[in-house]
Design an enzyme around this catalytic site. Structure first.
Site, mmCIF file in Angstrom:
data_model
loop_
_atom_site.group_PDB
_atom_site.id
_atom_site.type_symbol
_atom_site.label_atom_id
_atom_site.label_comp_id
_atom_site.label_asym_id
_atom_site.label_seq_id
_atom_site.Cartn_x
_atom_site.Cartn_y
_atom_site.Cartn_z
ATOM 1 N N ASN A 14 0.843 -1.190 0.000
ATOM 2 C CA ASN A 14 0.000 0.000 0.000
ATOM 3 C C ASN A 14 0.878 1.239 0.000
ATOM 4 O O ASN A 14 1.622 1.490 0.954
ATOM 5 C CB ASN A 14 -0.907 0.031 1.229
ATOM 6 N N HIS A 174 -15.067 -6.328 3.019
ATOM 7 C CA HIS A 174 -14.214 -7.305 2.346
ATOM 8 C C HIS A 174 -14.986 -8.597 2.140
ATOM 9 O O HIS A 174 -15.569 -9.140 3.075
ATOM 10 C CB HIS A 174 -12.957 -7.612 3.168
ATOM 11 N N ARG A 224 -11.353 -2.517 -4.434
ATOM 12 C CA ARG A 224 -12.432 -1.883 -5.205
ATOM 13 C C ARG A 224 -11.968 -0.541 -5.769
ATOM 14 O O ARG A 224 -11.347 0.269 -5.087
ATOM 15 C CB ARG A 224 -13.669 -1.680 -4.321
ATOM 16 N N GLY A 233 -3.940 -4.809 4.542
ATOM 17 C CA GLY A 233 -3.985 -5.228 5.940
ATOM 18 C C GLY A 233 -5.350 -5.724 6.364
ATOM 19 O O GLY A 233 -5.477 -6.763 7.022
ATOM 20 N N THR A 234 -6.416 -4.986 6.004
ATOM 21 C CA THR A 234 -7.751 -5.414 6.407
ATOM 22 C C THR A 234 -8.180 -6.669 5.645
ATOM 23 O O THR A 234 -8.965 -7.468 6.155
ATOM 24 C CB THR A 234 -8.763 -4.274 6.197
ATOM 25 N N GLY A 235 -7.657 -6.866 4.442
ATOM 26 C CA GLY A 235 -7.908 -8.112 3.728
ATOM 27 C C GLY A 235 -7.292 -9.290 4.461
ATOM 28 O O GLY A 235 -7.893 -10.364 4.580
#
Length: 288
Positions: A14, A174, A224, A233-235
């Site tokens: 990222n 997600h 998206r 990270g959130t994935g």
């Protein structure tokens, strides 16, 4: 015209541009984010992150997507913005609370010889964000209050292929699609279709996740509005929660992604922590 400084920081693929907006917020940060992501200034990024003042936390983080829309939260951006604040002398605290649209988040900085070498962010408890998708009950393993009644585990047809799908949210949704081998998935084919499926009440990020063993999983991420990314990270956190509930991994897991390996822990209070480094790759100035 007024000159503003920016810093490009990277965490697991990222790349965001970070700006100190504690005293002065750009008039149109969405338009500025679009310019940055179109590789103006010769740098390019995944979006713009503003470090702003907060009435209740140490700082407020505002994050803008490549299309100029404001996002709720990104775990890697959250970790990096905390290092950004420390790196630029905006705080000397190593434990911070950061206000985001996705909630108030806790971040711990690990400092050696004055340098931040690692960052752990507690990004809160998972929530379901796909009420339109039917729920198939599963045996749960200590998941968050109420989550077991709404958790998704169901077949989902995407571009002619059936996936085992789940959906969670960390302030941004997600969809986790369980696969046998992430290297054998045509993300350019399935990602954009899944992102826009009508069964989700809003566009979703798509996490293709492969279980390896109790302490190791692999993912690839379709973001998206952006496409495949090197890391998310959130994935990673979504995949760990889904796999733990399904009995496919433990609560402390190393998540392998193209941008690097991120450590994720789902603790006994059902709060998820993500830990890994972040680094500065570019600094410069622009006029607004």
């Amino acid at each position: 015209m007024e000159k503003m400084k920016f810093t490009k920081m990277q965490a697991y693929g990222n790349d965001y541009i970070y700006v100190d907006a504690t005293e002065n917020v750009p008039d149109d940060p969405g338009a500025l984010s679009k310019r940055v992501c179109d590789r103006h200034f010769g740098i390019g990024s995944d979006g713009l992150v503003l470090l702003c003042s907060s009435d209740r936390c140490d700082f407020r983080m505002r994050i803008f997507n490549p299309d100029g829309t404001e996002a709720e939260m990104c775990g890697n951006a959250l970790r990096s913005v905390s290092k950004f604040a420390y790196f630029h002398g905006l705080t000397d605290k190593t434990s911070l609370t950061v206000e985001t649209l996705g909630g108030d988040q806790k971040v711990d900085l690990f400092v050696e010889d004055g340098e931040v070498v690692n960052i752990s962010a507690a990004i809160g408890r998972p929530e379901l964000r796909a009420e339109k998708v039917p729920v198939v009950p599963v045996e749960t393993r200590g998941c968050g209050e109420g989550l077991e009644d709404r958790f998704i585990d169901r077949p989902l047809m995407i571009a002619g292929r059936e996936f085992r799908a789940s959906s969670l949210s960390w302030g941004n949704p997600h969809t986790v699609l369980i696969v046998e081998d992430v290297d054998d998935i045509d993300i350019e084919k399935y990602g954009p279709v899944a992102e826009h499926l009508r069964c989700f009440p809003e566009r979703t990020n798509v996490t293709f996740a492969q279980p390896v063993d109790a302490g190791h999983i692999r993912i690839r991420e379709w973001e998206r509005g952006t496409g495949e990314t090197l890391g998310c990270g959130t994935g990673c956190c979504s995949a760990v929660v889904v796999f733990n509930i399904l009995g496919l991994c433990g609560r402390t897991v190393e998540v392998e992604q193209p941008g690097g390996v991120l450590s994720v822990e789902w603790d006994d209070d059902d709060v998820v922590h993500m830990t890994g480094p972040s680094h500065v790759v570019y600094e410069g100035e622009y006029y607004v």
